[in-house]
Design an enzyme around this catalytic site. Structure first.
Site, PDB file in Angstrom:
ATOM      1  CG  ASP A 119      -5.212 -38.831   4.368  1.00 18.23           C
ATOM      2  OD1 ASP A 119      -4.870 -39.656   3.499  1.00 18.23           O
ATOM      3  OD2 ASP A 119      -6.370 -38.716   4.776  1.00 18.23           O
TER       4      ASP A 119
ATOM      5  CB  THR B 154      -3.877 -39.563   9.539  1.00 16.72           C
ATOM      6  OG1 THR B 154      -4.307 -39.420   8.177  1.00 16.72           O
ATOM      7  CG2 THR B 154      -3.110 -38.308   9.904  1.00 16.72           C
TER       8      THR B 154
ATOM      9  CG  HIS C 204      -9.532 -49.946   2.014  1.00 13.73           C
ATOM     10  ND1 HIS C 204     -10.447 -49.499   1.083  1.00 13.73           N
ATOM     11  CD2 HIS C 204      -9.863 -49.343   3.184  1.00 13.73           C
ATOM     12  CE1 HIS C 204     -11.304 -48.703   1.669  1.00 13.73           C
ATOM     13  NE2 HIS C 204     -10.989 -48.585   2.936  1.00 13.73           N
TER      14      HIS C 204
ATOM     15  NE  ARG D 118      11.120 -38.170 -22.485  1.00 14.80           N
ATOM     16  CZ  ARG D 118      11.338 -39.292 -21.802  1.00 14.80           C
ATOM     17  NH1 ARG D 118      11.939 -40.304 -22.363  1.00 14.80           N
ATOM     18  NH2 ARG D 118      10.972 -39.416 -20.554  1.00 14.80           N
TER      19      ARG D 118
ATOM     20  N   GLY E 102      -9.508 -43.565  11.026  1.00 16.56           N
ATOM     21  CA  GLY E 102      -8.885 -44.543  10.136  1.00 16.56           C
ATOM     22  C   GLY E 102      -7.591 -45.028  10.750  1.00 16.56           C
TER      23      GLY E 102
END
Lengths: 332, 332, 332, 332
Positions: free
Chosen positions: D137, D135, D262, D221, D20
């Site tokens: 991630d 990446t 994406h 609240r 990716g």
């Protein structure tokens, strides 16, 4: 609307960007290339405006060459200001280059200088030219918006928004200078859109005393923070000069100056500039095919209109007086 | 690490922002208020830093008062620089104000000046103070990042990206001045992140001749466009001065100067600044409750660390020499 | 243009936002408040639209209350959809609330539903109402742009720009769904501005086979990546449904779906939306003072025009067919 | 730290991006090319990751080829997932391609899958490989940040900021799904940075009943609006599924779902990602020259560290439990 004289059939056209660049020029070139391809034309790109025309720097542009460029600032064809094109010899060389490539029509993307050159060129040589207004200044007659103006105003307003974030806690007066050498469009719209206390533009008659009065009124209602937008071109000098003079008249605030500068010319074009550039590039090619020549394609009241270069560059386009008055009222 | 002497129980704390504002300060205040509430503290906000402390300008802050503020630039508590707090009388008045509100502990969000004041104050009066580093300059010892730094660098890089868009078609040399009076962190990171040809910072020994050599090398490999990032504080003067001197040594490019200025202080804080501010605000309260005093909460190697104010403000923090060397290599 | 019957003098007005919110509504409220103040009116803000009107939730708004709000998304007056206002009892209660505050005129900022309510209300009760078009959908007759539309399109285009960044290396087909329940304005402008391969909107007659033909053509010229923009409202269902059906007809690409969703309603308003909202808010108050009632203030061909509510909501406004055709040609 | 066996002199290296894509990959490639050039290496770019390696799709990259790419999202070398490289035949063909170009060393930019391939490849063939973690991630052991993570979090937070603008006037509960198939880094940081009411991530043990309790507390609240951030990968299913189940347990709010999708992979990289990518690309080449092989270059506690591929991909990296706890406390 079309001049439609016994037009020669157009098969090969060339497009170029010239003068100061403006966000959205790439979208205009893309539209020219694709509308050309749709009409079975061969389209060429000329690098660096009139300079590249003189230097015979042309490249064939296919549909795929203009994919993935619309969102980029600047112009991938590059741009330049050309001294040589101001001479008869320069223009002759340019014409010969175009003939060598069998170019039958030109699309010129730029502003005042570009169209002045195009006008002279089309008087001297038999080649139809249609212009596309690309300049952040919005000062061309014959189009409600020029390509790049909306992006430039958004950039300026974002800058003022950031300044406001930081300044609103201090007792501060900011003078922010935006582009616009002879025209107050960017400054006026930035002022309205950023809630500025005042705006100094060439089109507005105002003294520094008037400005000081406005600032004093703000101080009375305990505004902790004021911004004044200053067009690059105005009667009193740039933002630094005005700041100095105002400080002499009214020294209440901590005064700061920011000159936004060249970043106003860059950045990914806004939606409006992309759609506008697409429409004008598209219509310029259609106009050329219908026999238009020596004209600029513009958007007037949401419709495409062609205006002779001479009018486009000589007629004065000024911000609406109603808008100037409104800016003052909303700033109270 | 904790001073943990026979600590008095803390029930009411106050938080303030002081000095130059920095994006992310609101997130830090939010974290202080909510961590306080979670620990059953009464939390007060002091307006305009030490000024508001002297003027007894405190407001009760509940959990709901700090909702929907994290994404805003500036500081909703306002900030100021205080001359009065530099005097013993000023500090005495401030202390009395805090006593009037029964404040047992303070969280001070700011930079060098803020912590200098806090150090003196905590030496004179018996009130524990924990600092949170909030300054775009990143120049405090004891934290890998200060709040606002990441946002300021992103703002500067976005500006250079836009300048690059417009400039890359012209034969241009841009000098872009970024903030950093005594420190080159913003300039160095902006230079690396924007691919600048060179960077002028106080921490780097370089002559203008060195700079010109780099530019000449770029010209040889036909770079059409170069950017030099200049820290506000450096040996040669601001960007305008350097541009002038370089032009005398090497007049090849059309030279332009942009001073990004105050907009670097504003804008919605980045993810990093929001998370960092949340962590530091949170840890400052936890530290205060655990007996920390006279220290700044920082993030060092992803862990919270408390550093005495004296060290935080006196020890020199400089950009990594490896980074400076790398910036030169990548600019070739 | 003004109805100018024997108008009662207007001294106290109220402004509210209703229905779906739209970026720029705050700028419109600011303009109403300041134009009111300039004309010596007392201006009130009604919270949560018709709901707050029924609940008598009005606050006095002074010039300083609307400082520093123009750049914020949403509406600080809040908004709501009101079932109660659809009943005669609800409207009666609302009218009594307005009378209790001696309100002589109303400015209603919203879209279709808002103006339907306003029309009924002004037929039943003797209170002049001027509308301001605030909706991202751009589907009101009587204004070339509605407030929020430009911001929504820019948000959608930015999203597609990001998707394009990541997708252009893969063999991918993206279906991106944008807002627009009955209208394709956002979708069409997003498609043109993001260089999409195709657009599915309610106003365009097209079969899925036509769409597949376009995609096959792209595949033939080796496009690695295509985006199709889908308006929320269209004949074939949402983006997910269309993606499924297209995949059955042409399974060449790795197909992905993104639904941009509610973030299109948010964000700091663009320059155009701020200036537009300022003009319309300003003109709505001026119109009210000149005797306008039961009308919407719009911008048509750069001029302010007042259109009766009935026309504004019933006449169909559709994207220009020329634009739809151009979008197809530029996508080749 | 270096393996430094009798290393063969490295003269020609190749760089590729795989798996990716992630914003900042271009900056890493630029750094590799320029650090290579500085060390007199010949640098090649391999198109489409392992696919291009097998297809012998290499191009020579000079210093000027990587100018003006750092600010672009995606990867100009393109990327792909390669089935063929998972077979011994595919790897053999790839190796032969590299030998045909006399490549002595490789820089692999990617994530888990990329490094798994690189590990196998370097066990089978005698070619040193240094990895660069790219990446969004952030799930690789051996680097505090991976390239692209900071940009992805900023994109997600900007989206939530916009949703908040529009939602804060309505009685709404938003479930926003962000990327992260096996890892909650993006979700946790987005939640903290956007002030979300709760976050659902794989690393946190929580039931839907816990979530409902938090939402009820908020409702008590009188919070008008709540956001829950959901990691793509979690025990309960995606955001839509969670929304459905929560609605069954607590049907107080108007519930909406947004899947950011994406667009998190795209966009111009942030300052942090550009500087990080530059450092890691630079250090990967220096490491290769110093004899590193079979390792990933990472940034740990602000220092470069090389970690064997096996550790990088197998050791579990999880968000700090302290951060998870803090997120809950600040959300009250």
């Amino acid at each position: 609307m079309a001049k439609d004289t016994k037009k020669k059939e157009i098969k090969r056209i060339a497009v170029f960007t010239s003068g100061g660049d403006a966000p959205g020029m790439n979208a205009a070139v893309r539209a020219v290339v694709r509308t050309g391809a749709y009409n079975n034309l061969h389209v060429f790109g000329i690098k660096r405006g009139y300079e590249g025309m003189i230097d015979c720097d042309l490249v064939r542009l296919e549909v795929g060459d203009v994919g993935n460029i619309m969102h980029r600032g600047g112009t991938f064809l590059k741009t330049a200001r050309s001294q040589r094109f101001m001479t008869p010899e320069g223009r002759r060389t340019a014409y010969e280059a175009l003939k060598a490539y069998d170019i039958d029509g030109l699309i010129a993307i730029g502003g005042n200088g570009t169209f002045t050159g195009a006008m002279v060129f089309s008087q001297e040589y038999d080649i139809p030219i249609v212009g596309v207004p690309g300049t952040i200044d919005n000062d061309l007659y014959g189009s409600d918006f020029t390509i790049g103006f909306d992006t430039a105003v958004n950039t300026a307003i974002e800058a003022v928004d950031k300044i406001r974030d930081t300044a609103d806690s201090h007792n501060r007066l900011f003078f922010v200078e935006v582009m616009g050498r002879n025209s107050g469009f960017i400054a006026l719209n930035t002022a309205i859109g950023s809630g500025a206390a005042s705006v100094m533009i060439p089109e507005k008659d105002a003294t520094l005393e008037d400005l000081v009065d406005v600032l004093k009124m703000g101080a009375r209602r305990k505004k902790l923070f004021s911004v004044v937008i200053v067009a690059e071109g105005n009667h009193f000098g740039g933002a630094s000069e005005i700041a100095k003079q105002v400080k002499e008249l009214f020294d209440f605030y901590d005064t700061k100056v920011t000159i936004i500068g060249h970043l106003q010319r860059g950045g990914s074009p806004t939606a409006l500039d992309r759609v506008l550039a697409s429409r004008l590039g598209f219509s310029a090619v259609e106009g050329l095919l219908e026999g238009q020549a020596g004209v600029m394609a513009g958007l007037v009241n949401s419709k495409i209109k062609f205006t002779p270069f001479e009018e486009a560059i000589s007629k004065n386009r000024k911000p609406d007086n109603q808008l100037i008055r409104m800016a003052e009222i909303l700033a109270i």
